[in-house]
Enzyme design. Structure first.
Site, short mmCIF file in Angstrom:
data_model
loop_
_atom_site.label_atom_id
_atom_site.label_comp_id
_atom_site.label_asym_id
_atom_site.label_seq_id
_atom_site.Cartn_x
_atom_site.Cartn_y
_atom_site.Cartn_z
N GLY A 101 0.77 -1.25 0.00
CA GLY A 101 0.00 0.00 0.00
C GLY A 101 0.79 1.30 0.00
CG ASN B 282 0.80 3.55 -5.84
OD1 ASN B 282 1.06 4.65 -6.31
ND2 ASN B 282 1.41 2.44 -6.24
CG LEU C 293 -12.62 -5.18 -9.39
CD1 LEU C 293 -12.54 -3.67 -9.52
CD2 LEU C 293 -13.20 -5.58 -8.04
CG HIS D 122 -0.35 -1.37 -15.45
ND1 HIS D 122 -0.60 -2.62 -14.92
CD2 HIS D 122 0.52 -1.55 -16.47
CE1 HIS D 122 0.08 -3.51 -15.60
NE2 HIS D 122 0.78 -2.90 -16.55
CG ASP E 272 -3.59 -3.75 -16.77
OD1 ASP E 272 -4.15 -3.31 -15.76
OD2 ASP E 272 -2.74 -4.66 -16.74
CD GLU F 292 3.53 2.44 -9.62
OE1 GLU F 292 2.57 2.14 -8.90
OE2 GLU F 292 4.37 1.61 -10.01
C1 GAR Z 1 2.48 -0.82 -7.83
O1 GAR Z 1 3.67 -0.80 -8.54
C2 GAR Z 1 1.29 -0.84 -8.77
O2 GAR Z 1 1.47 -0.08 -9.92
C3 GAR Z 1 1.22 -2.29 -9.11
O3 GAR Z 1 1.45 -2.96 -7.89
C4 GAR Z 1 2.32 -2.15 -7.08
C5 GAR Z 1 1.66 -1.97 -5.73
O4 GAR Z 1 2.50 -1.33 -4.84
N1 GAR Z 1 -0.06 -2.64 -9.68
C6 GAR Z 1 -0.22 -3.53 -10.63
O5 GAR Z 1 0.70 -4.18 -11.10
C7 GAR Z 1 -1.66 -3.70 -11.09
N2 GAR Z 1 -1.70 -4.36 -12.33
P1 GAR Z 1 1.92 -0.67 -3.54
O6 GAR Z 1 1.07 -1.75 -2.83
O7 GAR Z 1 3.13 -0.32 -2.73
O8 GAR Z 1 1.11 0.52 -3.93
#
Ligand code: GAR
Length: 191
Positions: free
Chosen positions: A19, A21, A97, A113, A149, A178
């Protein structure tokens, strides 16, 4: 998408893991200029460490037991409705989903992404980028539709792949971007 009229938009963030992000969205939501208020954090995994980030900030959390199981979407929808959620931010949410769920919240679900979509959809993006000796990679915030995506792009950030990058170093640099573009994309949506 509706313009930000001053009343903050009830938002849910869906996570599956650490988490970071989510954390950037929490920090953003606490700023005055932010159009969102995070009312619920949902995890499909009871042990997702990101849940702690929400609890520290006293944000309501809801989890379902195991990331391996299918999501019990009816229960989730009830909780989203109860909190009048108008925006769902997927942030490292690793479950697909259902079409029904996406239809129910049409135009209200966005995702981040770690690639320059439409390139490198799906998992393991950084390894594939390095294997293909790409010069650039990046990250994308996009609307969610029923194809993986593939929804309309809201914002992207491009970065250079460095000569001695490995999966870990690249993932780290993309992740930093991100954290910046997710809030920017939300501002863009409501301005
Ligand atoms: C992030 O890099 C996000 O972009 C990716 O998972 C990671 C989560 O990190 N998402 C995907 O690959 C979705 N297809 P976080 O839990 O530290 O935010």
């Amino acid at each position: 998408m509706k313009k930000f009229s001053g009343k903050k938009i009830s938002t849910a963030v869906f996570i599956s893991g650490r988490g970071t992000n989510l954390q950037s969205l929490i920090n953003f939501s606490q700023k005055e200029k932010s159009p969102i208020k995070i009312e619920l954090v949902f995890s499909n995994d009871k042990n997702a460490s990101g849940l702690k980030r929400a609890k520290i900030k006293k944000i309501n959390t809801y989890y379902q037991i195991s990331k391996k199981n299918n999501i019990l979407e009816n229960e989730l929808i009830k909780r989203l409705n109860r909190r009048k959620i108008k925006l769902i931010c997927l942030a490292g949410f690793m479950k697909i989903l259902s079409k029904n769920f996406i239809k129910r919240f049409k135009g209200k679900i966005i995702n981040i992404h770690p690639s320059l979509l439409p390139e490198y959809k799906g998992l393991d993006t950084h390894r594939r980028v390095l294997e293909n000796k790409e010069i650039y990679t990046g990250c994308t915030v996009h609307h969610v539709n029923s194809k993986l995506d593939s929804g309309k792009i809201i914002l992207q950030k491009k970065i250079k792949v460095l000569k001695n990058d490995n999966v870990k170093s690249l993932a780290k640099r993309v992740l930093l971007e991100e954290h910046k573009i997710y809030p920017k994309a939300i501002i863009k949506m409501y301005s």
